[in-house]
Design a protein around this motif. Sequence first.
Motif, PDB file in Angstrom:
ATOM      1  N   MET A   1      43.351  48.373  42.319  1.00 45.17           N
ATOM      2  CA  MET A   1      44.300  48.372  41.197  1.00 45.17           C
ATOM      3  C   MET A   1      44.988  47.013  41.049  1.00 45.17           C
ATOM      4  O   MET A   1      45.843  46.829  40.200  1.00 45.17           O
ATOM      5  CB  MET A   1      45.355  49.449  41.454  1.00 45.17           C
ATOM      6  CG  MET A   1      45.853  50.146  40.201  1.00 45.17           C
ATOM      7  SD  MET A   1      46.948  51.515  40.549  1.00 45.17           S
ATOM      8  CE  MET A   1      47.835  51.576  39.012  1.00 45.17           C
ATOM      9  N   SER A   2      44.588  46.061  41.877  1.00 48.97           N
ATOM     10  CA  SER A   2      45.267  44.760  41.869  1.00 48.97           C
ATOM     11  C   SER A   2      45.137  44.062  40.522  1.00 48.97           C
ATOM     12  O   SER A   2      46.068  43.373  40.078  1.00 48.97           O
ATOM     13  CB  SER A   2      44.706  43.870  42.978  1.00 48.97           C
ATOM     14  OG  SER A   2      43.301  43.667  42.794  1.00 48.97           O
ATOM     15  N   LEU A   3      43.978  44.219  39.842  1.00 48.57           N
ATOM     16  CA  LEU A   3      43.815  43.596  38.537  1.00 48.57           C
ATOM     17  C   LEU A   3      44.788  44.199  37.520  1.00 48.57           C
ATOM     18  O   LEU A   3      45.317  43.475  36.663  1.00 48.57           O
ATOM     19  CB  LEU A   3      42.371  43.762  38.049  1.00 48.57           C
ATOM     20  CG  LEU A   3      41.304  42.968  38.812  1.00 48.57           C
ATOM     21  CD1 LEU A   3      39.922  43.269  38.263  1.00 48.57           C
ATOM     22  CD2 LEU A   3      41.595  41.477  38.736  1.00 48.57           C
ATOM     23  N   GLU A   4      45.018  45.505  37.633  1.00 48.26           N
ATOM     24  CA  GLU A   4      45.989  46.142  36.742  1.00 48.26           C
ATOM     25  C   GLU A   4      47.397  45.627  37.003  1.00 48.26           C
ATOM     26  O   GLU A   4      48.176  45.419  36.071  1.00 48.26           O
ATOM     27  CB  GLU A   4      45.949  47.664  36.905  1.00 48.26           C
ATOM     28  CG  GLU A   4      44.894  48.356  36.057  1.00 48.26           C
ATOM     29  CD  GLU A   4      45.159  49.834  35.906  1.00 48.26           C
ATOM     30  OE1 GLU A   4      45.561  50.272  34.820  1.00 48.26           O
ATOM     31  OE2 GLU A   4      44.965  50.552  36.905  1.00 48.26           O
ATOM     32  N   TYR A   5      47.741  45.426  38.274  1.00 46.69           N
ATOM     33  CA  TYR A   5      49.055  44.865  38.586  1.00 46.69           C
ATOM     34  C   TYR A   5      49.192  43.457  38.026  1.00 46.69           C
ATOM     35  O   TYR A   5      50.244  43.092  37.481  1.00 46.69           O
ATOM     36  CB  TYR A   5      49.291  44.854  40.098  1.00 46.69           C
ATOM     37  CG  TYR A   5      49.480  46.218  40.716  1.00 46.69           C
ATOM     38  CD1 TYR A   5      50.366  47.135  40.166  1.00 46.69           C
ATOM     39  CD2 TYR A   5      48.776  46.587  41.851  1.00 46.69           C
ATOM     40  CE1 TYR A   5      50.548  48.392  40.727  1.00 46.69           C
ATOM     41  CE2 TYR A   5      48.948  47.847  42.425  1.00 46.69           C
ATOM     42  CZ  TYR A   5      49.821  48.742  41.858  1.00 46.69           C
ATOM     43  OH  TYR A   5      49.999  49.976  42.408  1.00 46.69           O
TER      44      TYR A   5
END
Length: 337
Positions: A1-5
């Motif tokens: 989910m790092s890209l979403e963050y």
Amino acid sequence: MSLEYDLAVKLLQSGELVAFPTETVYGLGADAANPDAVARIFAAKGRPANHPVIVHLAGAGQLDQWARDIPPVAWELAEAFWPGPLTLILKRAPAVPLAVTGGQDTVGVRVPAHPVALDLLRAYAEAGGGRGGLCGIAAPSANRFGRISPTDAAHVRDELGDAVALVLDGGRCPVGIESTIIDLSNDNGPLRLLRPGHITPEQIRGVVGVAPESPGLRKPQQGTPRVSGSLDAHYAPRTPMRVVDTAQLRETLAALSAAGKRFGLLVYSSPDSSASAHSLRQMPNDPEGYARELYAALRDLDAAGNELIVVERIPESPAWAAVNDRLRRAACGAGNS
């Protein structure tokens, strides 16, 4: 989910709105240091400009950015309950925009306990935060003003649609009702409970040795700061709603059935006359379980084409105080479009 963050941080820093889960309800987030971004929250929700919003922080170490003259009791409560569903009302620091505080000289702050919220807030801080390097996200509930708070990402999308640039999906909120609000802004005055929540006065007494006063939750005393969720009508379905004592429930339902009324029913006991309801939600019979499911249940009944929502009255004991507060306000505002 790092890209979403990463995307969420960039959107926030550019003044856009990002919805995210907390342990209480989903919040509609904006850079708390950017008045224009905060104004987008108010526009999306249809919220009056004099209503303050709560600033969410990654940790108590950021408190000095947002508050001044912080009393020792604030640090005690932060150590005991943060991350968690406790909002502290403090004197605002000079850099805090009045758009966040509803024009008041106080600000509400908290550190949420949801892992998605914390990861977002930490990523935001690591990226330098918002305007002026202030690391806080203003985030009232992600719904239209006065309506049922969202406890699921789908609720946010259904209600706010394209007004939100991104919705971070963290599943169903585990607490389900908004944070406890304690006012610490009164110099040398008592702690004041401005909104009941998951954290109880007795728990607060266990930390600081005294329970907060409740200066009339329906009619706050003069000088009490305005806070989120304090209007008589709030958290409300569009369908009219009636709260009925358990002893009168069977008679009430029979009369509604005889009149041909299409009604939804929210109960925590098991009345044998519930079969006449068009739609039924059986709630847990403990306050924490009931709170966790309350808003989703009201949304379901509101969307089921009922003419009326009937709610079985819950106990009046201290353990049920926060849920009773939400039901009273919901009934007051129900049916108002």
